[in-house]
Design a protein around this motif. Structure first.
Motif, mmCIF file in Angstrom:
data_model
loop_
_atom_site.group_PDB
_atom_site.id
_atom_site.type_symbol
_atom_site.label_atom_id
_atom_site.label_comp_id
_atom_site.label_asym_id
_atom_site.label_seq_id
_atom_site.Cartn_x
_atom_site.Cartn_y
_atom_site.Cartn_z
ATOM 1 N N VAL A 76 0.856 -1.185 0.000
ATOM 2 C CA VAL A 76 0.000 0.000 0.000
ATOM 3 C C VAL A 76 0.894 1.238 0.000
ATOM 4 O O VAL A 76 1.851 1.313 0.782
ATOM 5 N N ARG A 77 0.583 2.157 -0.916
ATOM 6 C CA ARG A 77 1.354 3.412 -0.986
ATOM 7 C C ARG A 77 0.405 4.608 -0.976
ATOM 8 O O ARG A 77 -0.737 4.506 -1.421
ATOM 9 N N PRO A 78 0.892 5.757 -0.480
ATOM 10 C CA PRO A 78 0.038 6.952 -0.397
ATOM 11 C C PRO A 78 -0.138 7.599 -1.758
ATOM 12 O O PRO A 78 0.721 7.462 -2.630
ATOM 13 N N SER A 79 -1.237 8.314 -1.939
ATOM 14 C CA SER A 79 -1.495 8.995 -3.198
ATOM 15 C C SER A 79 -2.198 10.324 -2.913
ATOM 16 O O SER A 79 -3.412 10.431 -2.980
ATOM 17 N N SER A 80 -1.376 11.326 -2.562
ATOM 18 C CA SER A 80 -1.978 12.645 -2.302
ATOM 19 C C SER A 80 -2.126 13.381 -3.627
ATOM 20 O O SER A 80 -1.538 12.990 -4.627
ATOM 21 N N ALA A 90 5.350 3.685 2.429
ATOM 22 C CA ALA A 90 4.731 2.477 1.860
ATOM 23 C C ALA A 90 4.891 1.297 2.819
ATOM 24 O O ALA A 90 5.859 1.223 3.562
ATOM 25 N N VAL A 91 3.905 0.403 2.794
ATOM 26 C CA VAL A 91 4.032 -0.856 3.545
ATOM 27 C C VAL A 91 4.034 -1.999 2.531
ATOM 28 O O VAL A 91 3.139 -2.090 1.683
ATOM 29 N N LEU A 92 5.061 -2.845 2.595
ATOM 30 C CA LEU A 92 5.246 -3.912 1.612
ATOM 31 C C LEU A 92 4.931 -5.285 2.221
ATOM 32 O O LEU A 92 4.949 -5.454 3.440
ATOM 33 N N ASN A 93 4.668 -6.232 1.336
ATOM 34 C CA ASN A 93 4.547 -7.659 1.717
ATOM 35 C C ASN A 93 3.359 -7.979 2.607
ATOM 36 O O ASN A 93 3.416 -8.896 3.434
ATOM 37 N N ILE A 94 2.278 -7.218 2.479
ATOM 38 C CA ILE A 94 1.066 -7.528 3.241
ATOM 39 C C ILE A 94 0.533 -8.869 2.724
ATOM 40 O O ILE A 94 0.469 -9.087 1.509
ATOM 41 N N GLY A 95 0.160 -9.746 3.649
ATOM 42 C CA GLY A 95 -0.276 -11.093 3.253
ATOM 43 C C GLY A 95 0.738 -12.135 3.687
ATOM 44 O O GLY A 95 0.462 -13.330 3.697
ATOM 45 N N MET A 96 1.932 -11.692 4.064
ATOM 46 C CA MET A 96 2.931 -12.645 4.539
ATOM 47 C C MET A 96 2.438 -13.209 5.872
ATOM 48 O O MET A 96 1.968 -12.466 6.744
ATOM 49 N N ASN A 97 2.513 -14.540 5.997
ATOM 50 C CA ASN A 97 2.173 -15.191 7.260
ATOM 51 C C ASN A 97 2.921 -16.523 7.311
ATOM 52 O O ASN A 97 3.720 -16.813 6.407
ATOM 53 N N ASP A 98 2.666 -17.287 8.343
ATOM 54 C CA ASP A 98 3.462 -18.511 8.518
ATOM 55 C C ASP A 98 3.289 -19.451 7.332
ATOM 56 O O ASP A 98 4.269 -20.011 6.822
ATOM 57 N N ALA A 99 2.048 -19.604 6.865
ATOM 58 C CA ALA A 99 1.790 -20.552 5.782
ATOM 59 C C ALA A 99 2.477 -20.111 4.489
ATOM 60 O O ALA A 99 3.144 -20.880 3.800
ATOM 61 N N ARG A 100 2.301 -18.806 4.200
ATOM 62 C CA ARG A 100 2.877 -18.318 2.949
ATOM 63 C C ARG A 100 4.403 -18.332 3.005
ATOM 64 O O ARG A 100 5.079 -18.538 2.018
ATOM 65 N N ILE A 171 -6.562 -4.344 6.576
ATOM 66 C CA ILE A 171 -7.382 -3.339 7.286
ATOM 67 C C ILE A 171 -6.507 -2.530 8.239
ATOM 68 O O ILE A 171 -6.569 -1.301 8.287
ATOM 69 N N GLY A 172 -5.656 -3.246 8.963
ATOM 70 C CA GLY A 172 -4.766 -2.557 9.918
ATOM 71 C C GLY A 172 -3.877 -1.541 9.225
ATOM 72 O O GLY A 172 -3.719 -0.399 9.676
ATOM 73 N N VAL A 173 -3.308 -1.961 8.089
ATOM 74 C CA VAL A 173 -2.397 -1.062 7.370
ATOM 75 C C VAL A 173 -3.157 0.157 6.839
ATOM 76 O O VAL A 173 -2.726 1.301 7.001
ATOM 77 N N LEU A 174 -4.312 -0.081 6.220
ATOM 78 C CA LEU A 174 -5.083 1.028 5.655
ATOM 79 C C LEU A 174 -5.458 2.030 6.750
ATOM 80 O O LEU A 174 -5.339 3.241 6.580
ATOM 81 N N ARG A 175 -5.888 1.491 7.886
ATOM 82 C CA ARG A 175 -6.313 2.378 8.958
ATOM 83 C C ARG A 175 -5.140 3.199 9.484
ATOM 84 O O ARG A 175 -5.251 4.400 9.697
ATOM 85 N N SER A 176 -3.994 2.546 9.650
ATOM 86 C CA SER A 176 -2.855 3.296 10.217
ATOM 87 C C SER A 176 -2.400 4.380 9.234
ATOM 88 O O SER A 176 -2.063 5.492 9.639
ATOM 89 N N MET A 177 -2.448 4.074 7.930
ATOM 90 C CA MET A 177 -2.006 5.094 6.974
ATOM 91 C C MET A 177 -3.015 6.238 6.908
ATOM 92 O O MET A 177 -2.639 7.407 6.824
ATOM 93 N N ALA A 178 -4.297 5.888 6.953
ATOM 94 C CA ALA A 178 -5.335 6.933 6.899
ATOM 95 C C ALA A 178 -5.202 7.866 8.102
ATOM 96 O O ALA A 178 -5.330 9.079 7.983
ATOM 97 N N ARG A 179 -4.904 7.296 9.270
ATOM 98 C CA ARG A 179 -4.818 8.125 10.482
ATOM 99 C C ARG A 179 -3.532 8.938 10.507
ATOM 100 O O ARG A 179 -3.510 10.066 11.023
#
Ligand code: PEP
Ligand code: MG
Length: 841
Positions: A76-80, A90-100, A171-179
């Motif tokens: 996710v990257r900002p777009s002003s 920017a926050v990279l690699n969202i979706g990384m977890n133990d299984a992946r 959701i966590g990432v979007l919320r933190s960037m929005a705030r």
């Protein structure tokens, strides 16, 4: 579902994405998609959507995730709206977890997969879970071992296992960037860059191309120019097995892009990917009509374009970029002209402190004349001349300057004064000479008698110490930072040529000396709009004659001295006319109060007594007798012309004799003679009669007719109001907006510097009115004067010759009033040419 939601939009060629709803980055990505570039799948969230997330609404995450492969990692990257306003990182690699992590380990190796996961845990912990950065300080290992330590630290701190669900993570990432966008410091930062208070943030969610894995993988950025100069050259870096902007990190062993003798390049390791990247970058430049920084990933030899942003640039590169785009037919020349901020030319016309240099700032005051120079401190004009004679660059440090200091200023590389504002003596002369100058540095202590300069931090500087004056920023610097030379190159000339083709108001220069006139010509001024003749008397040889004239007791005694000044003045004018080669030259008759030419110090008075063969007490008495309570409103300008008319007679004769002499060898010269500080029609009548008589005498003596134009300098409010009476006697009216501002506000141009910044900070004035013409007040007088003058004499030439003539906002006012020209310091002529062109386009 996403396509139907106006706030959450898959970027396709036709999707409704705009910079003012989804931000500049989203819009740019859509352009790249339209160009069929290999851009990973991207979903854009609108300003509204992000605002709602900031307010606590949960976004429709299923609809977003539907657009991506179940296995895909996301970023996710900002777009002003304007990319310069910034935004959360920017926050990279969202979706990384133990299984992946296990899946990815199988195809890219466990270390590489651990690196991706670890990076995500780290940014999630900081930005979403808001853990202290020092939580991970003790973990020194990376790879698999590091990963488990990170995950454990996360659990210990939060009492929760690291979230495994991609939707929850997102959701966590979007919320933190929005705030983060709503935070106070982010708000202040972007408002400082010109963002409105309600500027929105969009977000783009993009499928990650990992940049790590089998085959050639990595990430980097590419530009088709050198961002420092704007010259064509492929620049940027690439780092194998990396993500984001890792390749730009300090100390990393990144590769050059194009083959390079200095080391290995992307072109060496993946020639096809490089060629593909280059072609995409060229297409981007052509279609986006801009030099772009391309952010890319190579995955198993294939290029992916993640993003393009405008190459960040200084003014030098900015000009070359605009000119090259126009020369390549990508933008029209008019657009190139519009893309350059006229103020930024100041940086090109003068040497500057190198943008990367370290600055040891001692104080910041009024930036009165742009450019930077380094030299040794001197405290008197005489020391300055001695220093110049030794070939040592020096900086003249004075409480304020007076005509006696002009020679010293000529000998210096920069000037620093304690007092004064943007139109004080030091400032005007500094700009005229193209000499960096800072005035009003009252936070420093100027002990000029003791020859010490104290900085606010306690440091003390003495004669010979090295200072740097940055007249562009107003910073006084200790020592000698690295400099960047002026850039008056072909590219500058091309742009100015395009500007001139559009311009519909003429630009002249204020030039007092042959050197000024030459500078004016070099900058292609269309004549001299103001020659302040008194500046010709500052030469030490002449100063003495001038003083004798002032001391003359009888008209005949005065006439005898004026006889000696006449040939000197005539020679000055012949030179000016020759340099200007038939272009108009407007010569202002003597303006300042006479006592400005008298010595103020005891030793100066002694010297004068010697030269005149008078007792010192006589000199003292005369100086005392001539002093005025308010000299700027005293016996000066036309008031001298009326009461001591021999001075103007001599000047008129010098002008006319020079006219005939210069006309012998070239086009006939038509001098313009200007009467300063007029406030009543009768003043003009009296002076005009005498000047016409001198002209007739010269014509008879030399048996040769000539033309001249007599005009009035409108710089008192009354002259504006009575312009209908004054104009019939005048071929031209030239508004002297320095004095006019001073008198309209009742604000001393030499003392306003002391409180100007407080006034501007408190919003009493939007800007220093000596710098930017006050459209509401002084501008109203200009309007009245112009209307009344034209009514009485429709073809009267109208102009401005105050310092405002070089200021873009003020030029707009003059142009709107239909003025024929503006006149400004020679070094500001290019700024004026460019701003006038922009007004006409
Ligand atoms: C003015 O007053 O605007 C002007 C140009 O004259 P000076 O600065 O010499 O007073
Ligand atoms: Mg004036």
């Amino acid at each position: 579902a996403v396509q139907n939601n106006p706030h959450t939009t898959l970027i396709t060629p036709k999707a409704p994405v705009a910079a003012n709803t989804h931000g500049g980055r989203a819009k740019c990505l859509q352009r790249l998609v339209r160009l069929d570039m290999p851009v990973p799948r991207t979903v854009a969230l609108s300003f509204d959507a992000v605002q709602r997330i900031a307010e606590g609404q949960v976004p429709d995450i299923a609809a977003i995730l539907e657009q991506f492969d179940a296995e895909a990692l996301l970023c996710v990257r900002p777009s002003s709206e304007d990319p310069d306003w910034g935004g959360p990182g920017a926050v990279l690699n969202i979706g990384m977890n133990d299984a992946r992590y296990l899946d990815r380990s199988a195809d890219m190796g466990a270390e590489a997969a651990a690196a991706l996961y670890l990076r995500f845990v780290q940014s999630y912990a900081l930005h979403v879970a808001r853990l202290d950065p020092d939580v991970f300080d003790d973990i020194e290992t990376d790879g698999r071992e590091g990963l488990s330590l990170y995950l454990r630290a996360y659990e210990d701190e939060t009492d929760e296992v690291f979230p495994q669900d991609r939707g929850e993570q997102l959701i966590g990432v979007l919320r933190s960037m929005a705030r983060a966008w709503d935070g106070t410091s982010a708000r202040l930062l972007r408002q400082a860059k010109g963002a409105p208070a309600d500027a929105g943030l969009g977000l783009v969610i993009q499928e990650m191309i990992p940049g790590v894995g089998q085959g050639e993988c990595g990430s980097g950025v590419l530009q088709l120019i050198d961002p420092a100069t704007g010259m064509p050259q492929i620049t940027g870096r690439y780092l194998s097995q990396s993500q984001g902007r890792d390749a730009l990190g300090e100390g990393v062993a990144a590769l050059y892009l194009e083959k390079d003798e200095r080391g290995p390049s992307l072109e060496d390791v993946a020639p096809e990917a490089f060629a593909d990247l280059k072609a995409n970058a060229a297409l981007m430049r052509e279609k986006l009509r801009e030099e772009m920084q391309v952010e890319f990933v190579v995955q198993n030899g294939q290029v992916h374009i993640l993003d393009g942003v405008r190459v960040p640039r200084g003014s030098r590169a900015g000009m070359r970029i605009a000119v090259r785009l126009a020369e390549d037919g990508i933008i029209p020349p008019q657009e190139a002209v519009m893309r350059i901020d006229p103020h930024s030319l100041n940086e090109l016309l003068h040497r500057q402190v190198h943008p990367d240099a370290e600055r040891d700032v001692l104080a910041t005051a009024i930036a009165a004349s742009p450019g930077a120079a380094t030299g040794r401190i001197v405290f008197t004009a005489a020391e300055a001349q001695a220093s110049a004679a030794r070939g040592e660059p020096c900086i003249l440090v004075r409480r304020e300057t007076s005509p006696e200091d002009v020679r010293g200023m000529h000998a210096s590389v920069a000037v620093l004064t304690e007092k004064g504002g943007i139109t004080s003596h030091a400032a005007v002369i500094g700009r005229g000479l193209g000499l960096p100058c800072i005035v009003g540095a009252s936070e420093m202590r100027f002990q000029t008698k003791k020859k010490l300069l104290n900085a606010p931090d306690g440091r003390v500087f003495k004669t010979g110490d090295i200072l740097t004056i940055d007249g562009t920023s107003g910073q006084v610097l200790a020592g000698q930072p690295e400099m960047l030379e002026a850039a008056l190159d072909d590219c500058f000339q091309t742009l100015m040529g395009w500007a001139d083709a559009e311009r519909d108001i003429a630009i002249r220069a204020n030039a007092d000396t042959p050197a000024d006139a030459q500078t004016a010509r070099n900058f292609q001024a269309e004549g001299i709009g103001l020659c302040r003749t008194e500046h010709m008397f500052f030469d030490p040889g002449r100063l003495t004659v001038m003083r004798e004239m002032i001391f003359a007791q009888t008209p005949s005694g005065r006439a005898a001295v004026l006889e000696r000044l006449l040939p000197m003045q005539r020679q000055d004018f012949v030179q000016l006319f020759r340099i200007m080669e038939g272009q108009p030259v407007c010569i202002r008759l003597f303006d300042p109060p006479l006592h400005e030419f008298l010595p103020t110090t005891r030793s100066g008075q002694r010297e004068l007594a010697e030269a005149l063969d008078l007792p010192v007490s006589d000199v003292e008495r005369r100086v005392e007798a001539m002093s005025e309570y308010n000299p700027m409103l005293g016996l000066r300008g036309v008031r001298l012309g009326v009461t001591v008319p021999e001075i103007y007679d001599m000047q008129a004769r010098a002008i006319f004799e020079a006219t005939l002499e210069a006309s012998k060898e070239g086009a006939p010269v038509v001098p313009e003679v200007m009467i300063p500080l007029v406030s009543a029609k009768r003043e003009v009548e009296l002076v005009k009669t005498r000047i016409d008589t001198v002209a007739a005498e010269v014509a008879t003596e030399q048996g040769q007719e000539f033309d001249y134009r007599l005009g009035v300098m409108v710089e008192t409010p009354r002259a504006c109001l009575r312009a209908n009476e004054i104009a019939p006697h005048s071929a031209f009216l030239s508004f002297g907006t320095n004095d006019l501002t001073q008198m309209t506000y009742g604000l001393s141009r030499d003392d306003a510097g002391r409180f100007m910044s407080a006034y501007v900070n408190l919003g009493v004035f939007n800007e220093d009115p000596f710098h930017v013409l006050d459209g509401d007040g002084v501008g109203e007088l200009l309007k009245l004067g112009a209307e009344r003058g034209r009514e009485a004499q429709p073809d009267v030439t109208l102009s401005v010759c105050g310092e405002h003539g070089g200021n873009p906002e003020s030029i707009a006012i003059c142009r709107a009033l239909g003025f024929d020209y503006v006149s400004c310091s020679p070094f500001r002529v290019p700024v004026a040419r460019l701003s006038a062109a922009q007004l006409a386009i």
